[in-house]
Design a protein around this motif. Sequence first.
Motif, mmCIF file in Angstrom:
data_model
loop_
_atom_site.group_PDB
_atom_site.id
_atom_site.type_symbol
_atom_site.label_atom_id
_atom_site.label_comp_id
_atom_site.label_asym_id
_atom_site.label_seq_id
_atom_site.Cartn_x
_atom_site.Cartn_y
_atom_site.Cartn_z
ATOM 1 N N ALA A 1 52.071 28.727 44.114
ATOM 2 C CA ALA A 1 52.124 28.112 42.786
ATOM 3 C C ALA A 1 52.716 29.061 41.749
ATOM 4 C CB ALA A 1 50.733 27.668 42.358
ATOM 5 N N PHE A 2 52.378 30.336 41.829
ATOM 6 C CA PHE A 2 52.843 31.255 40.798
ATOM 7 C C PHE A 2 54.124 31.992 41.174
ATOM 8 C CE2 PHE A 2 48.254 31.000 39.530
ATOM 9 C CZ PHE A 2 48.499 30.288 38.379
ATOM 10 N N GLU A 3 54.568 31.854 42.414
ATOM 11 C CA GLU A 3 55.848 32.437 42.804
ATOM 12 C C GLU A 3 56.972 31.411 42.864
ATOM 13 O OE1 GLU A 3 55.270 34.506 46.491
ATOM 14 O OE2 GLU A 3 54.492 36.305 45.497
ATOM 15 N N GLN A 4 56.622 30.149 43.111
ATOM 16 C CA GLN A 4 57.653 29.145 43.375
ATOM 17 C C GLN A 4 57.642 27.968 42.407
ATOM 18 O OE1 GLN A 4 60.057 29.513 45.519
ATOM 19 N NE2 GLN A 4 59.309 31.370 46.488
ATOM 20 N N THR A 5 56.750 27.966 41.416
ATOM 21 C CA THR A 5 56.740 26.884 40.444
ATOM 22 C C THR A 5 56.789 27.462 39.036
ATOM 23 O OG1 THR A 5 54.392 26.599 39.839
ATOM 24 C CG2 THR A 5 55.059 25.776 42.007
ATOM 25 N N ILE B 1 42.940 29.437 36.414
ATOM 26 C CA ILE B 1 43.602 30.731 36.463
ATOM 27 C C ILE B 1 44.993 30.569 35.861
ATOM 28 C CG2 ILE B 1 44.449 30.401 38.833
ATOM 29 C CD1 ILE B 1 44.113 33.451 39.214
ATOM 30 N N THR B 2 45.361 31.457 34.954
ATOM 31 C CA THR B 2 46.688 31.419 34.356
ATOM 32 C C THR B 2 47.649 32.288 35.165
ATOM 33 O OG1 THR B 2 46.316 33.328 32.927
ATOM 34 C CG2 THR B 2 45.661 31.155 32.071
ATOM 35 N N TRP C 1 46.806 35.725 37.286
ATOM 36 C CA TRP C 1 47.126 35.880 38.704
ATOM 37 C C TRP C 1 47.985 37.115 38.934
ATOM 38 C CZ3 TRP C 1 51.419 36.135 41.808
ATOM 39 C CH2 TRP C 1 51.174 36.029 43.197
ATOM 40 N N VAL C 2 49.006 37.302 38.104
ATOM 41 C CA VAL C 2 49.883 38.457 38.247
ATOM 42 C C VAL C 2 49.103 39.753 38.081
ATOM 43 C CG1 VAL C 2 51.805 39.708 37.201
ATOM 44 C CG2 VAL C 2 51.984 37.237 37.572
ATOM 45 N N ASN D 1 52.971 40.514 41.354
ATOM 46 C CA ASN D 1 53.938 40.051 40.392
ATOM 47 C C ASN D 1 54.771 38.943 40.988
ATOM 48 O OD1 ASN D 1 56.473 41.147 41.624
ATOM 49 N ND2 ASN D 1 55.386 43.080 41.331
ATOM 50 N N THR D 2 55.514 38.262 40.139
ATOM 51 C CA THR D 2 56.316 37.110 40.575
ATOM 52 C C THR D 2 57.806 37.419 40.584
ATOM 53 O OG1 THR D 2 56.336 36.303 38.290
ATOM 54 C CG2 THR D 2 54.610 35.461 39.764
ATOM 55 N N ALA D 3 58.153 38.684 40.664
ATOM 56 C CA ALA D 3 59.570 39.062 40.672
ATOM 57 C C ALA D 3 60.242 38.567 41.943
ATOM 58 C CB ALA D 3 59.693 40.569 40.548
#
Length: 211
Positions: free
Chosen positions: A150-154, A198-199, A203-204, A209-211
């Motif tokens: 969710a936090f890497e791909q959306t 969770i925001t 999460w990061v 991280n979401t890099a």
Amino acid sequence: MENSEIPAEAPMITALPHESLILETDRLRLTPFSSEDADIAHRLLGDPEVMRYVADPLTRDEVEDHMANAIRRGAGGRIGIWCVSRKDTGEKIGDCVLTPLPIDSSDIDWDQLTPDSYPRDEIEIGYLLVPAAWGQGFATELCARLLRFAFEQTALPRVIAVTDPGNANSQHVLQKCGLRPTGPRRAYAEDDCSGFEITREEWVARFGNTA
């Protein structure tokens, strides 16, 4: 509450290739729900034990009707339902979801799952497992993996969850995965659901991280 932080004027969303929607953990494989997963849908949704904290069990006809929506996906494939299988045996043991949270209805507004846009409603994470898979850490494993997706791909700014107030096991799983309690809230036409959230920033900070 709507996902107002996702710009309404955002350009058409690029679809993720199917292989990017196949998620793995050490023990599990998550694959986009398809018509071939009606077997696990019947095992889950028709089982009073599985559905204890969710809703009344569905009849076989109701499950068949549900399948038309269960295979729908939104936001280029990013929003929808996944089938959960064990990697060692290939056995289907459950499902997990990133789907719009209904507030005044007992069912999801499936019409919000369109290929080129994000749903208006908040997105919840959830799961169901067959009883034989309970108590083995699978719920935490799949929940953590789906949050990572969710936090890497959306583009979601947050992911929420709701449980029955008496479902202490699921509440424990959600908190292990980083969701914090937000108190009683309305969802699924009920006023006393236990809320969690969770925001992206949370999460990061906790998981990477979401890099």
